[in-house]
Each structure stands twice: as C-alpha cells, then as structure tokens.
Design a protein around this motif. Structure first.
Motif, short mmCIF file in Angstrom:
data_model
loop_
_atom_site.label_atom_id
_atom_site.label_comp_id
_atom_site.label_asym_id
_atom_site.label_seq_id
_atom_site.Cartn_x
_atom_site.Cartn_y
_atom_site.Cartn_z
N VAL A 164 35.19 -32.43 -25.01
CA VAL A 164 34.04 -32.63 -25.89
C VAL A 164 33.62 -31.33 -26.56
O VAL A 164 33.35 -31.29 -27.77
CB VAL A 164 32.85 -33.22 -25.10
CG1 VAL A 164 31.61 -33.31 -25.97
CG2 VAL A 164 33.22 -34.59 -24.56
N PHE A 165 33.58 -30.25 -25.81
CA PHE A 165 33.09 -28.99 -26.33
C PHE A 165 34.22 -28.01 -26.58
O PHE A 165 34.20 -26.88 -26.13
CB PHE A 165 32.07 -28.38 -25.35
CG PHE A 165 30.86 -29.22 -25.15
CD1 PHE A 165 30.00 -29.49 -26.19
CD2 PHE A 165 30.58 -29.79 -23.92
CE1 PHE A 165 28.88 -30.28 -26.01
CE2 PHE A 165 29.47 -30.58 -23.73
CZ PHE A 165 28.62 -30.83 -24.79
N SER A 166 35.22 -28.42 -27.31
CA SER A 166 36.33 -27.53 -27.62
C SER A 166 35.98 -26.70 -28.85
O SER A 166 35.05 -26.98 -29.59
CB SER A 166 37.60 -28.34 -27.86
OG SER A 166 37.45 -29.09 -29.05
N ALA A 180 35.95 -28.61 -32.89
CA ALA A 180 35.05 -29.75 -32.72
C ALA A 180 35.44 -30.91 -33.62
O ALA A 180 35.15 -32.05 -33.31
CB ALA A 180 33.60 -29.34 -33.02
N ASP A 181 36.12 -30.62 -34.74
CA ASP A 181 36.49 -31.70 -35.64
C ASP A 181 37.78 -32.39 -35.22
O ASP A 181 38.10 -33.46 -35.69
CB ASP A 181 36.61 -31.18 -37.07
CG ASP A 181 37.58 -30.01 -37.19
OD1 ASP A 181 38.12 -29.81 -38.28
OD2 ASP A 181 37.77 -29.30 -36.18
N ALA A 189 31.47 -21.07 -17.19
CA ALA A 189 32.28 -21.59 -18.29
C ALA A 189 31.60 -22.82 -18.90
O ALA A 189 31.59 -22.99 -20.11
CB ALA A 189 33.68 -21.94 -17.80
N ASN A 190 31.04 -23.66 -18.04
CA ASN A 190 30.31 -24.84 -18.54
C ASN A 190 29.11 -24.41 -19.38
O ASN A 190 28.83 -25.00 -20.43
CB ASN A 190 29.85 -25.72 -17.38
CG ASN A 190 31.00 -26.42 -16.71
OD1 ASN A 190 32.06 -26.62 -17.31
ND2 ASN A 190 30.81 -26.81 -15.47
N GLU A 240 28.50 -25.21 -23.35
CA GLU A 240 27.26 -25.86 -23.78
C GLU A 240 26.56 -25.02 -24.84
O GLU A 240 26.09 -25.53 -25.86
CB GLU A 240 26.36 -26.09 -22.57
CG GLU A 240 25.11 -26.88 -22.90
CD GLU A 240 24.28 -27.15 -21.66
OE1 GLU A 240 23.05 -27.20 -21.82
OE2 GLU A 240 24.84 -27.31 -20.57
N THR A 241 26.50 -23.72 -24.61
CA THR A 241 25.84 -22.82 -25.56
C THR A 241 26.56 -22.85 -26.90
O THR A 241 25.91 -22.90 -27.95
CB THR A 241 25.81 -21.37 -25.00
OG1 THR A 241 25.12 -21.40 -23.75
CG2 THR A 241 25.11 -20.43 -25.96
N ARG A 242 27.90 -22.79 -26.88
CA ARG A 242 28.66 -22.84 -28.14
C ARG A 242 28.42 -24.14 -28.87
O ARG A 242 28.26 -24.15 -30.09
CB ARG A 242 30.15 -22.67 -27.87
CG ARG A 242 30.56 -21.21 -27.72
CD ARG A 242 32.04 -21.09 -27.74
NE ARG A 242 32.60 -21.77 -26.58
CZ ARG A 242 33.89 -21.90 -26.32
NH1 ARG A 242 34.77 -21.41 -27.15
NH2 ARG A 242 34.30 -22.52 -25.25
N ALA A 243 28.35 -25.24 -28.15
CA ALA A 243 28.12 -26.53 -28.80
C ALA A 243 26.73 -26.58 -29.41
O ALA A 243 26.56 -27.00 -30.56
CB ALA A 243 28.28 -27.66 -27.79
#
Length: 131
Positions: A17-19, A22-23, A40-41, A45-48
């Motif tokens: 999901v959070f790669s 994202a597209d 890492a999680n 999450e922060t990047r997303a």
C-alpha cells in the motif's frame, strides 16, 4: 501474519500500500517475508501522509472498502445460509411430524368408519337372511 490460515492474500500489506510507486501496485509480498520493524512502518506511514494526493487516498479507501465488503458479504452469506438451513430443518421436521400425525389420525378415523359401516352392513345382511 503470513502464517495465519485466515490471512487473505488479496488484501495488500503495508509494503504494498505504501510503496514509493504509489501509482503502480507493488509486487505481492512473499509469504515468508519477515514483518517490518515499527520504525519502518512509521516511515512508510509518514511518507504516505506527506506525499500521497487526495486521489491516491480515495483509491486506497475505495479498494479497501471493496475488499472488506466482499469478504464480509461472503461470510454473511455463508452464515445466513447455514442458519436458514438449520431453521428450515427444524421447521420442516416439526411440520412433517404434525402433518404425518394429522394424516394418521384421519386414516384411523376413516378406517374406523369404514369398518363400522362394513360390519353393520354385514350384520344387517345376515339378519335379513335369517328372517
């Protein structure tokens, strides 16, 4: 999580999901892949949160909703069907039992009337022969 027999592989894991892409959908996670560390999680999450656009969030929400609804509907259908079967089985047993008892009582009544009438006719016939 990957060792859980109830794990549904059609639901993406966080790494999918959070790669970074994202597209594009990420490759499916391997079954024996070790779980990511908490840091890492948090980074994913922060990047997303920082980088995803509204359409990306909407797409994620729609896909998750569809998958969850699909799973729930399948389970609801199974449970409902099982409960209906169980209920109908009990209802049909009771109905058949009651119906069989009514038929039995009706047959007993009819046979009794036939026998009484036949005996009465035979006795009457014998009495007329005697006279």
């Amino acid at each position: 999580m990957s060792q859980n027999p109830a794990f549904d592989h059609s639901i993406p894991v966080l790494t999918e999901v959070f790669s970074d892409k994202a597209d594009k959908p990420a490759a499916p996670a391997r079954l024996d892949a070790a779980p990511l560390a908490d840091q890492a999680n948090a980074d994913l999450e922060t990047r997303a949160i920082d980088n995803w656009t509204e359409p990306q969030w909407n797409l994620l929400e729609r896909r998750l909703s569809e998958r969850i609804l699909q799973q729930l509907q399948g389970r609801v259908d199974f449970v409902l069907e099982q409960r209906l079967r169980d209920s109908l089985e009990e209802i049909l047993k009771a109905a058949i039992g009651g119906l069989a008892e009514e038929i039995r009582a009706g047959l007993h009544d009819t046979i009794e009337k036939i026998v009484v009438r036949a005996v009465a006719q035979e006795v009457s016939h014998l009495q007329t022969l005697k006279k």
